[in-house]
Write a protein that holds these residues in place. Structure first.
Motif: not given
Lengths: 244, 192
Positions: A38, A40-51, B43, B47, B85, B88, B135, B154-155, B182, B186, B189
């Protein structure tokens, strides 16, 4: 309790836990495959927000980064731990490792010395409690960096830092034994000011503490009796944890 | 995870190429590191800039991130997710550390109680920057409280306790909103 910790996955993926809570969560996490998935998946979602915030960096930065990397050695990959014939790992002697209240109390000094980064296990000072957050935890953290330093008295100290745990640890098992009236003492040095970080009553236990701020140096000296307010001898080794 | 053409903000090669580049970096390949920088520096810097705000500090964070990537490339495990990931996540952690360090420095300078958190902006002020593509669409499916909780953490680099205090909500509520927010992001996305 388990359910409660489990729900911290979102806050953890957002780096929104205090150092104490993050350490507590990681203890649960290590034994919870569904949490790992979980996170890893949430970090991936957060990373996309960062990207989605991408912005071109100034052109001069690339040369600076490349030249800095050029001076940095790379860490070796991890090797499976159960290789036959390998020296006993820190983990194998973990059963003997216990915090002394004294090291805990002394480590709290670092908290003050380096400006408010807490040690994860601050409240737990019972010597016989099962302190899983300790030296080995830092050495075995997924993101641990380690370095081996030789000491001026012919010993060796292993240093580990873990950004995710926000801690550093020293394995002092390979330090030469001292006489009865001497101890090893750890110091945090900032702007030439020495603050005692820990007295190593039993160097076989090693020590762990909050990750010192960038630039703070950690040194070991040999001190008379039960340790000193300020060092009375020159350090036998020193290390800048933020550069490990 | 499926990549949807046209919805990626960064005009870069797909994630697989970054995974491959990182594998080469792990073997000490300088050229791969150079190419990796070109692929992900926007990226990373974007961030960092968003979180720490100060451009010079964002450059420092960017440099720290790439040095960590260089040093630890051999420890990255492809089975644990996309290389991007991983990068990031390092970026976010370092940016948040930088914010908390300077925040703690500021508090010391002001000689205020160490547990007192000073917020100089209302919650609404941070919910303004433009999002892009998938996003943005997916954040739009979250409840207001989920979006606010996720974004302030996050930000702005706030802890969930700080978010709870800022939004005047109970701790368990914010903790839960971060997680279900989140999860919804997820899931959205993944379907995008």
């Amino acid at each position: 309790m388990t359910i409660d910790l489990h729900t911290l996955s979102g806050a953890y993926a957002l780096n929104a836990l205090s150092a104490d809570e993050a350490a507590e969560f990681l203890e649960h996490y290590d034994n919870c495959p569904s949490c790992q998935q979980e996170v890893r998946e949430l970090q991936d979602a957060a990373a996309k927000m960062g990207e989605s915030e991408a912005m071109q960096p100034p052109a001069h930065l690339k040369a600076r980064v490349m030249s800095a990397a050029d001076k940095q050695p790379q860490l070796p990959p991890r090797v499976a731990q159960s290789t036959p014939g390998e020296a006993p790992s820190v983990a194998e002697v973990d059963g003997r490792r216990r915090w002394s209240p004294r090291i805990l109390a002394a480590a709290a000094v670092v908290l003050i010395a380096v400006g408010g980064i807490g040690i994860a296990n601050q409240g737990n000072q019972e010597p016989d409690s099962n302190l899983a957050i300790g030296v080995t935890r830092v050495f075995e953290a997924q993101d641990a960096s380690t370095a081996t330093k030789t000491t001026r008295n012919g010993g060796k100290v292993e240093v580990a830092t873990s950004p995710s745990l926000n801690k550093m640890a020293v394995d002092t098992d390979a330090l030469p034994e001292l006489g009865d009236d001497e101890v090893y003492q750890l110091w945090a040095i900032s702007d030439d000011v020495y603050e005692s970080a820990a007295v190593l009553d039993d160097p076989k236990q090693g020590a762990a503490m909050a990750m010192p701020s960038e630039g703070v140096e950690v040194a070991i000296t040999i001190e008379p009796g039960d340790g000193s307010e300020q060092p009375t001898t020159d350090p036998i080794m020193s290390v800048v944890p933020s550069e490990v | 995870m499926p990549e949807t053409p046209g919805l990626r903000l960064v005009p870069s090669a797909g994630g697989a190429d970054i995974d491959v580049l990182l594998g080469r970096v792990a073997r000490g390949d300088n050229h791969a590191f150079d190419a990796l920088y070109d692929q992900v520096s926007s990226a990373v810097y974007g961030l960092a800039r968003r979180v720490v705000r100060d451009p010079a500090r964002a450059e420092d964070v960017t440099q720290e991130v790439f040095l960590e990537v260089w040093r630890k490339a051999a420890r990255y495990d492809i089975n644990l997710g996309r290389a991007k990931t991983w990068i990031m996540t390092i970026t976010h952690r370092r940016a948040v550390d930088a914010v908390r360090r300077s925040e703690s420095q500021k508090r010391q300078d002001l000689r205020t109680a160490p547990d007192e958190v000073v917020h100089d902006q209302p919650a609404d002020a941070v919910i303004k920057a433009e999002e892009h593509g998938a996003v943005r669409e997916c954040l739009g499916t979250l409840t207001d409280l989920q979006v606010e909780s996720v974004r302030l953490a996050y930000f702005n680099g706030y802890t969930y306790a700080e978010v709870a205090s800022l939004l005047d909500k109970p701790l368990p509520t914010i903790k839960t909103r971060m997680r279900d927010g989140l999860i919804r992001l997820r899931d959205c996305l993944e379907g995008a």
